[in-house]
Enzyme design. Structure first.
Site, mmCIF file in Angstrom:
data_model
loop_
_atom_site.group_PDB
_atom_site.id
_atom_site.type_symbol
_atom_site.label_atom_id
_atom_site.label_comp_id
_atom_site.label_asym_id
_atom_site.label_seq_id
_atom_site.Cartn_x
_atom_site.Cartn_y
_atom_site.Cartn_z
ATOM 1 N NE ARG A 177 -9.665 -15.990 10.235
ATOM 2 C CZ ARG A 177 -10.246 -16.124 9.053
ATOM 3 N NH1 ARG A 177 -10.935 -15.116 8.537
ATOM 4 N NH2 ARG A 177 -10.156 -17.250 8.371
ATOM 5 C CE LYS A 178 -2.667 -14.712 8.146
ATOM 6 N NZ LYS A 178 -3.748 -13.719 8.015
ATOM 7 C CG LEU A 179 -1.894 -20.801 14.714
ATOM 8 C CD1 LEU A 179 -2.426 -20.735 13.292
ATOM 9 C CD2 LEU A 179 -1.033 -22.034 14.902
#
Length: 373
Positions: A177-179
């Protein structure tokens, strides 16, 4: 279904993993060391220590700060539950503080409302990539250890520098879910060489010499275990992906910021709707694009989530409030009106690198329809 998030992968990540497999060294090794150096440089930190997750990096940070039983650690309730969990891992007591509803972050004032003589540290979260005003917090609470939970903040900037620059210790997440993602994984960054060296030992069972170092040197001398450690290692497979992802980060942030600005413009006509935005002192990577509904919105948050899902749009509830979960019933807390309002009335809209304007228009049109405009 338009997803809330989709990682940006390409053939470069596949090739990088293939090279590691071909090398025969897939555990923590040279790629991890390279990723540590490159990531630390990107956030202007002197040292990076890769870990199995941001949660384990936060745990290491509390151990390094010598936080333990009898101590209190101020944390935001408005955060993923891991922020509070790590305090319990070291036997300390989490104390929940309220947040600024515009940023979702702790402030010097909300920390002050939760501080007691037993307070030893504060975990300051840069929530959803929006930087917290860390200088203001340091100025007021300089007697406390400040640990920055930068799980969502890779690429966000604070007063002209990367989030995490100059911090005592920061913890980062590489969850999908993180970049920047390595599948699972995390990093601890610090400017303290002794803390970095100890964190490297602790993440590998407390070994005096890592397995990779022993192999590279050809030494046959047995390692020592000077203290009880943990198995918090990252693999070279993950680090190889992380190195490619790190190179993508500037383009990724530019695209997400452009999409966020377009959301803000297109949703401006919804009466009373609040959208996440940059604070005056920094810029967000927009890890999540959240909106908060006004009291007179025709639907409540959960109804809107269902309305969007029926139209092929995957959204998520806003950031959770840990103090409302059964695991934290009875835990000390200051008054938390902003936390309870934001967690009950906010939701996260889809935002990802490959998102098209047509997909974004579909999301906006659904929100407009729900609002009756």
């Amino acid at each position: 279904m338009i997803p809330v998030m989709r990682p940006w992968f390409g053939p470069e990540e596949q090739a990088a993993v293939g090279e590691v497999i071909a090398s025969g060294w897939v555990a923590q090794g040279p790629r991890v060391a390279e990723f540590e150096r490159e990531f630390a440089a990107s956030v202007e930190a002197s040292h990076g220590v890769a870990a199995s997750s941001c949660t384990t990096a936060l745990h290491l940070g509390l151990v390094l700060a010598d936080v333990g039983p009898g101590d209190e650690v101020i944390v935001p309730s408005l955060s993923f539950i891991a922020t509070a969990n790590v305090v319990r891992y070291v036997g300390a007591t989490p104390v929940f503080a309220d947040i600024d509803p515009a940023t979702g972050n702790l402030t010097a004032k909300t920390i002050d409302a939760a501080r007691t003589p037993r307070t030893r540290a504060v975990i300051v979260v840069h929530q959803a990539g929006v930087p917290a005003d860390i200088d203001d917090i340091r100025a007021v609470h300089n007697g406390l250890t400040l640990i920055e939970d930068a799980a969502c903040a890779a690429g966000s900037r604070y007063r002209g520098r990367p989030v995490g620059a100059g911090s005592t210790v920061s913890a980062w997440s590489f969850h999908p879910r993180k970049l920047l993602t390595t599948g699972e994984g995390g990093m601890l960054t610090t400017d303290d060489p002794e803390w970095a060296a100890r964190a490297r030992r602790l993440r590998e069972h407390g070994m005096s010499v890592s397995a990779a170092e022993r192999h590279a040197s050809g030494s046959t001398a047995p390692e020592e275990y000077t203290e009880v450690g943990f198995n918090y290692r990252m693999t070279d497979l993950q680090a190889a992906v992380g190195l490619v992802q790190l190179g993508r980060l500037p383009e990724l942030i530019a695209r997400r910021r452009a999409l966020a600005a377009r959301y803000q413009r297109l949703l401006a006509g919804v009466p009373g709707l609040t959208t996440v935005h940059d604070p005056a002192y920094g810029s967000s990577n927009y890890q999540s694009f959240w909106i908060a509904l006004p009291a007179d919105f025709p639907m409540n948050r959960n109804e809107l989530l269902g309305f969007l899902a029926e139209r092929g749009i995957s959204a998520r509830r806003g950031i959770m409030a840990a103090h409302l979960e059964p695991a934290y019933a009875g835990v000390p807390a200051a008054e938390l009106p902003n936390t309870e309002w934001l967690t009950a009335n906010s939701l996260i809209l889809p935002l990802f690198h490959a998102m098209t304007e047509a997909e974004q228009d579909q999301v906006v049109e659904a929100v407009h329809a729900a609002a009756g405009i």
